[in-house]
Write a protein that holds these residues in place. Structure first.
Motif, mmCIF file in Angstrom:
data_model
loop_
_atom_site.group_PDB
_atom_site.id
_atom_site.type_symbol
_atom_site.label_atom_id
_atom_site.label_comp_id
_atom_site.label_asym_id
_atom_site.label_seq_id
_atom_site.Cartn_x
_atom_site.Cartn_y
_atom_site.Cartn_z
ATOM 1 N N LEU A 1 0.845 -1.192 0.000
ATOM 2 C CA LEU A 1 0.000 0.000 0.000
ATOM 3 C C LEU A 1 0.879 1.239 0.000
ATOM 4 C CD1 LEU A 1 -2.834 1.315 0.237
ATOM 5 C CD2 LEU A 1 -2.528 1.240 2.730
ATOM 6 N N VAL A 2 0.745 2.063 -1.030
ATOM 7 C CA VAL A 2 1.514 3.296 -1.128
ATOM 8 C C VAL A 2 0.667 4.449 -0.578
ATOM 9 C CG1 VAL A 2 2.772 4.865 -2.648
ATOM 10 C CG2 VAL A 2 2.688 2.411 -3.172
ATOM 11 N N ALA A 3 1.186 5.112 0.440
ATOM 12 C CA ALA A 3 0.468 6.224 1.078
ATOM 13 C C ALA A 3 1.474 7.318 1.414
ATOM 14 C CB ALA A 3 -0.249 5.734 2.333
ATOM 15 N N THR A 4 2.185 7.771 0.387
ATOM 16 C CA THR A 4 3.302 8.695 0.585
ATOM 17 C C THR A 4 2.916 10.163 0.476
ATOM 18 O OG1 THR A 4 3.847 8.266 -1.745
ATOM 19 C CG2 THR A 4 5.118 7.084 -0.085
ATOM 20 N N GLY A 5 1.648 10.458 0.250
ATOM 21 C CA GLY A 5 1.178 11.836 0.301
ATOM 22 C C GLY A 5 1.722 12.723 -0.802
ATOM 23 N N GLY A 6 1.816 14.013 -0.501
ATOM 24 C CA GLY A 6 2.281 14.991 -1.479
ATOM 25 C C GLY A 6 3.287 15.942 -0.868
ATOM 26 N N ARG A 7 3.771 16.854 -1.701
ATOM 27 C CA ARG A 7 4.762 17.832 -1.244
ATOM 28 C C ARG A 7 4.488 19.163 -1.939
ATOM 29 N NH1 ARG A 7 6.892 15.153 -5.485
ATOM 30 N NH2 ARG A 7 8.120 16.336 -6.996
ATOM 31 N N PRO A 8 4.813 20.270 -1.283
ATOM 32 C CA PRO A 8 4.633 21.580 -1.930
ATOM 33 C C PRO A 8 5.673 21.779 -3.023
ATOM 34 C CG PRO A 8 5.672 21.842 0.211
ATOM 35 C CD PRO A 8 5.317 20.392 0.093
ATOM 36 N N VAL A 9 5.302 22.526 -4.051
ATOM 37 C CA VAL A 9 6.222 22.768 -5.167
ATOM 38 C C VAL A 9 6.450 24.274 -5.338
ATOM 39 C CG1 VAL A 9 5.586 20.670 -6.391
ATOM 40 C CG2 VAL A 9 4.322 22.770 -6.836
ATOM 41 N N ARG A 10 7.617 24.601 -5.850
ATOM 42 C CA ARG A 10 7.947 25.974 -6.200
ATOM 43 C C ARG A 10 7.732 26.186 -7.693
ATOM 44 N NH1 ARG A 10 11.424 24.838 -1.986
ATOM 45 N NH2 ARG A 10 11.834 26.533 -0.511
ATOM 46 N N PRO A 11 7.415 27.397 -8.112
ATOM 47 C CA PRO A 11 7.265 27.646 -9.540
ATOM 48 C C PRO A 11 8.605 27.564 -10.260
ATOM 49 C CG PRO A 11 7.166 29.706 -8.328
ATOM 50 C CD PRO A 11 7.191 28.608 -7.304
ATOM 51 N N ASP A 12 8.548 27.347 -11.547
ATOM 52 C CA ASP A 12 9.762 27.221 -12.347
ATOM 53 C C ASP A 12 10.206 28.601 -12.829
ATOM 54 O OD1 ASP A 12 11.869 26.274 -13.802
ATOM 55 O OD2 ASP A 12 10.650 25.571 -15.497
ATOM 56 N N ILE A 13 10.782 29.363 -11.900
ATOM 57 C CA ILE A 13 11.304 30.687 -12.235
ATOM 58 C C ILE A 13 12.689 30.828 -11.614
ATOM 59 C CG2 ILE A 13 9.008 31.754 -12.362
ATOM 60 C CD1 ILE A 13 9.562 33.014 -9.629
ATOM 61 N N PRO A 14 13.526 31.701 -12.165
ATOM 62 C CA PRO A 14 14.860 31.905 -11.578
ATOM 63 C C PRO A 14 14.768 32.371 -10.126
ATOM 64 C CG PRO A 14 14.756 32.864 -13.781
ATOM 65 C CD PRO A 14 13.350 32.468 -13.421
ATOM 66 N N ASN A 15 15.645 31.874 -9.301
ATOM 67 C CA ASN A 15 15.767 32.254 -7.888
ATOM 68 C C ASN A 15 14.566 31.829 -7.039
ATOM 69 O OD1 ASN A 15 18.320 33.559 -8.228
ATOM 70 N ND2 ASN A 15 17.258 35.347 -9.070
ATOM 71 N N ALA A 16 13.816 30.861 -7.513
ATOM 72 C CA ALA A 16 12.660 30.396 -6.725
ATOM 73 C C ALA A 16 13.095 29.832 -5.379
ATOM 74 C CB ALA A 16 11.874 29.348 -7.507
ATOM 75 N N ASP A 17 14.348 29.397 -5.282
ATOM 76 C CA ASP A 17 14.851 28.845 -4.023
ATOM 77 C C ASP A 17 14.950 29.896 -2.921
ATOM 78 O OD1 ASP A 17 16.976 29.817 -5.813
ATOM 79 O OD2 ASP A 17 18.312 29.335 -4.150
ATOM 80 N N LEU A 18 14.836 31.181 -3.292
ATOM 81 C CA LEU A 18 14.836 32.236 -2.276
ATOM 82 C C LEU A 18 13.548 32.227 -1.457
ATOM 83 C CD1 LEU A 18 16.336 35.250 -4.288
ATOM 84 C CD2 LEU A 18 17.522 33.748 -2.653
#
Length: 453
Positions: free
Chosen positions: A137-154
């Motif tokens: 049974l796979v129940a690994t949920g989800g994760r938030p994502v960042r948009p694909d833009i430069p410097n999104a890691d900020l």
């Protein structure tokens, strides 16, 4: 063929833990569960629970203003983020311990490791061990994502918000869904200067239009700088250490923090699912049938990883249905119809069933709606309004949808959801005596339709 386990669950969130412990404790199955992070999953550790505690914290800032009208002289001191954060994480630790004990007491063997699927009956752990199971049974949920833009890691995402060392003085929230709107209200209530960009015409897409509009107006009225039709175009670190943002409207401004609430993705990457024949959808979600079974008969999936209805109580129901189907000999499809839900903005939005727009596209309807200032805020001469709304089928008279915008709307919609799930008609509501004086009495006293469609 003999297996190490009857069931191996991958993921220690609410759905996976419930399925594991019920299969072991009630059905007598030999069960193992692997979790690479903390037990309790998104809801307990990074979602519903800490968010709701932050909602509670944020509402205290409004008490002194209303208390004055009721004869109380209350002074508002500064919010102590570190004191609150310490208690918050202590509570999350306590809840994680409960989840671990639930598994242990049910006889489930737990592994603190990342797991991947090697074949239809084999799970490999990140520590090098592998185990076989009759069912996976796979129940690994989800994760938030960042948009694909430069410097999104900020920018930060929702997983980060509970671990901030200090609260920012200013924040830009990107997105118009429930996570974005809830945290806009929370952070504003905690004293943060909040700006919110949403590229669409109105926040909370998919919810009832009239309800969305009232929530948006209330957010703006509280001082949140909500800008629709606006998205982030560029971002970069500025000379003062803040984040300089250019919007799609051409405006430029610096914020101490940028918070991306732009969607979530199912946690299926690197799990080996497609290699063994499990079908994934466009977003990486696991494709399942009405019984949560994948294209590989021995592998099932529940919760957010399937991207059906991404709510914790739904994942729990899916886990229970899985156990009924696989271990109790009672094939039980998952019921995703008429699920009550709440958005913990200020005021809250509680909803069950169809929006006015969706119902009108389906069949002829009557709309019963009222918006007013409730007694508590009217006495204090405050502007906050609430809304009660029923969508009624002209043909069957059944309530197709109920939408409440009000303080504690989440509590109210739970009760309405029971009646609507049972097939209540408008006349059933009309026959119910009102509880006076309450906000919710309006739900049973609206006699004439506001409009038809």
């Amino acid at each position: 063929m003999s297996f190490d386990y009857d069931l191996f669950v991958i993921g220690g969130g609410s759905g996976g833990v419930r399925a594991a412990r019920v299969a072991a404790g009630e059905a007598g199955a030999k069960v193992a569960l692997a979790e690479e992070d903390r037990y309790g999953g998104t809801c307990v550790i990074r979602g519903c629970v800490p968010k709701k505690l932050m909602v509670f914290a944020s509402t205290y800032s409004e008490l002194p203003a209303s208390a004055g009208a009721y004869g109380w002289d209350m002074q508002l001191g500064p919010f102590d983020w570190l004191a609150f954060k310490g208690r918050l994480h202590a509570e999350l630790d306590r809840l994680e311990g409960i989840y671990r004990n639930l598994l242990k007491n049910s006889g489930v063997e737990s592994f603190d490791a990342r797991a991947r699927v090697a074949d239809a009956h084999t799970v490999e752990l990140s520590d090098g061990r592998s185990f076989t199971a009759k069912h996976i049974l796979v129940a690994t949920g989800g994760r938030p994502v960042r948009p694909d833009i430069p410097n999104a890691d900020l920018g930060i995402v929702s997983d980060d918000i509970f671990n901030l060392e200090t609260l920012p003085k200013s924040i830009l929230i990107i997105g118009g869904g429930y996570i974005a709107c809830e945290f806009a209200c929370i952070l504003h209530g905690l004293g943060v200067e909040v700006t919110q960009y949403y590229r669409g015409e109105q926040i909370l897409r998919g919810f009832d239009g009239e309800a969305r509009a009232l929530v948006a107006d209330a957010m703006k009225g509280r001082g949140i700088d909500l800008q629709t039709g606006t998205d982030i175009a560029e971002m970069a670190r500025d000379a003062e250490g803040g984040i300089r943002v250019k919007s799609t409207t051409g405006a430029e401004r610096s914020f101490e923090t940028v918070f991306f609430a732009t969607g979530r993705s199912p946690n299926t990457a690197g799990m080996g699912l497609e290699a063994v024949g499990v079908e994934l959808g466009r977003k990486g979600e696991i494709v399942v049938d009405a019984y949560s079974q994948t294209a590989v008969p021995s592998i099932y999936a529940i919760g957010d990883v399937t991207d059906r209805v991404n709510l914790t109580p739904v994942a729990i129901r899916e886990g229970m249905a899985f156990v009924e189907t696989v271990f109790k000999g009672n094939p039980t499809p998952v019921d995703h119809d008429l699920i009550p839900s709440a958005i913990f903005t200020q005021p809250e939005l509680g909803t069950v069933g169809l929006s006015e727009e969706d119902a009108a596209a389906q069949e002829p309807i009557e709309v019963y709606a009222t918006s007013f200032r409730p007694m508590k805020v009217s006495f204090a001469d405050q502007p906050d309004r609430v809304m009660m709304k029923l969508i009624v089928s002209q043909k069957t008279r059944k309530i197709l949808g109920c939408h409440i915008v009000a303080p504690e709307a989440g509590e109210l919609i739970q009760m309405a959801g029971i009646a609507i799930k049972m097939g209540a008609t408008k006349e059933d509501f009309d026959r119910t005596v009102a509880v006076h004086p309450t906000m919710s009495e309006e739900i049973v006293t609206m006699r004439n339709p506001t409009r038809t469609a």
